[in-house]
Design an enzyme around this catalytic site. Structure first.
Site, PDB file in Angstrom:
ATOM      1  CE  LYS A 123      -4.090  -1.828   2.362  1.00 34.67           C
ATOM      2  NZ  LYS A 123      -4.736  -2.056   3.653  1.00 34.67           N
ATOM      3  CD  GLN A 170      -3.813  -4.329   6.723  1.00 30.24           C
ATOM      4  OE1 GLN A 170      -3.749  -3.292   6.075  1.00 30.24           O
ATOM      5  NE2 GLN A 170      -4.333  -5.437   6.237  1.00 30.24           N
ATOM      6  CG  ASP A 208     -10.497  -0.235   4.376  1.00 28.53           C
ATOM      7  OD1 ASP A 208     -10.045  -0.501   3.245  1.00 28.53           O
ATOM      8  OD2 ASP A 208      -9.929  -0.545   5.438  1.00 28.53           O
TER       9      ASP A 208
END
Lengths: 334, 334
Positions: free
Chosen positions: B93, B137, B160
């Site tokens: 990422k 995460q 997200d």
């Protein structure tokens, strides 16, 4: 005046359905012929089931009041302008509240009120600890932003269950929405109390409105059904509907769902309430469902009628949501 | 060690699927046989499409920076504990962010941190105007409440797209979610950029997870598809899947979807990334999809491979969501 489709069908129905040339709502058969017809489907008596539920709620409220030294339960209704249908509906809500022991508060604002005035009323009820549910009656006048008004209702008091946070949690695994929208919750209660198994069954929901179709599909999936939402862009709805065990019709087009849409022995829940012209009726119209009842009742194993089907369940579930909210507020939700 | 099902299949897959005796994931055919097989399906190159998108994003970010006198775009990642997979994923990422011009901030907390410490980091990023997206995460250590941690992320920075408010708005007509979850958004982008028509098509989504299956179904319906979610309680999944135009497999069971699940000419998007034992691989395992690729590629008209299918799209969509968020923050979202 049977046959004049634009006038007769879908006064409130979505135009996109009415424009479809490939679908033929039943025009020739009025439900009044029913008395003369033999059919085998069990009629799911929504009125009776709703009465049972209201009785249960009344008893629970009595217990709750004795547990909390007589604390009150309140449902607030905000009505903007005077629409005849809204007034009738609000009146029946108030009556139902009274019968089970819920205090109903009402604010009537003139049709030319500002959005800010409505928002202030909503905020007042948000802050009032004796209010456990807040309803803003639709339709709102055109100059108001429905989304903003509904977003102002505290999620803890959104007994309609229309808040996106409610809908999001309803859709998600492992989450519990504070409220389930009343009409879809009523549909599922009808199935459960009629001993219709949902788990593992294939279900079609016709229509994807925010207040019925979409949350109904979520709720059915939570009950482990395999759900397909059929909507105005579905090419051959019949192909899909005639394969499934349960059909929930919530599209707003009179008599759209014909006999050939239904698998023999399927269960049909008809959410539609559509006015059709009827010169023999006092008002000049009568209310029919999205399902051609006569044809449906000859194919299905069980079916809801109009009226006395889903309709009475909506108010019963509103009372149930208000009770749940009060129990949560008083720390008594089991 | 082909054939030892418990070890080989569904290491991460839901137990309820693995326990089903009626379904037979493909055990005999490994995807490596593919080189020796003729198949007709077009391979949807997710790596190539993701690169195109990243290029577009990089160009947009350059323009945005010149419009805002060099204002920065930031993505914050919160990592608790050290899971090897999470670290690898976070590293890729960060690399992707750097390539398009997004600053990535990272907070690494030890595995024995308290939930409150994680929440404080999240709040800090919420208040930081140079941060436009916040990722926590997964997995979090067991002593933390995932729902509470995720709920703490400001909806405006929930790149997200997992917040229930986001999911609710995604499900509702007339609402626009601030963000669409990355993997489902990636699936739809793959279809659109491969010129696969969605409108009016029948689609099955296999699996109903909060992060893929459920939002993918919503997104497909927003694109006017008729969607059925098939899940572990669906009695005969094949009967349904073999009738539809597009299959999205997102269930987490290696090689569950066999050739006979797929209608000839259908399009297959495989979201699964499942490790299966492979003694010939350096790590002793390899990654395969939910679809038995070899069988799928012989039935479908187009199919995504593993790797280089949906995987690269997820990060591309994360960058896109972060860019959208920054544009919104700077008042430049069109």
């Amino acid at each position: 005046m049977i046959g004049r489709r634009p006038a007769m069908f879908g006064w409130n129905g979505p135009k996109i359905w009415r424009d479809r040339k490939d679908l033929q709502p039943c025009q020739a058969i009025l439900d009044e012929d029913l008395a003369k017809t033999e059919f085998t489907a069990r009629i799911i008596d929504g009125k009776l089931i709703a009465e049972e539920i209201r009785q249960e709620i009344a008893e629970e409220i009595m217990r709750l009041k004795s547990q909390t030294n007589g604390k009150v339960l309140g449902l607030a209704v905000v009505l903007v302008g005077s629409y005849k249908d809204s007034e009738t509906y609000v009146r029946s809500k108030k009556k139902a509240c009274k019968e089970v022991g819920i205090i109903s508060l009402e604010e009537n604002l003139p049709v030319d009120s500002s959005e800010e005035e409505v928002l202030n009323i909503v905020r007042k009820f948000n802050d009032d600890p004796s209010v456990h549910g807040i309803l803003v009656q639709l339709p709102l006048p055109k100059h108001m932003n429905e989304e903003r008004v509904f977003a102002a209702i505290s999620v803890e008091k959104d007994v309609d269950g229309f808040h996106p946070l409610n809908i999001g949690k309803l859709a998600m695994q492992g989450r519990t929405p504070p409220f389930v929208p009343c009409t879809p919750r009523g549909c599922i209660e009808l199935l459960l109390r009629s001993n219709v198994e949902i788990k593992g069954k294939r279900v079609v929901v016709i229509g994807r409105s925010n207040i019925v179709g979409t949350p109904a599909a979520m709720l059915l999936q939570r009950n482990q059904a395999t759900v397909t939402i059929v909507h105005s862009y579905t090419p051959n709805p019949t192909e899909i509907t005639c394969e499934v065990d349960i059909v929930i019709a919530a599209v707003g087009v009179a008599h759209l769902v014909r006999g050939d849409w239904i698998k023999p022995g399927a269960v049909v829940i008809d959410v539609g309430i559509n006015p059709i012209e009827d010169p023999s009726a006092k008002k000049g119209y009568r209310l029919v469902g999205d399902v051609c009842f006569k044809e449906g009742a000859m194919k299905a194993s069980a079916i809801t009628p109009i009226p006395a089907g889903v309709g009475p369940m909506t108010i019963a579930m509103l009372l149930r949501n208000t009770l749940d909210s009060a129990k949560r507020a008083y720390g008594l939700l089991d």
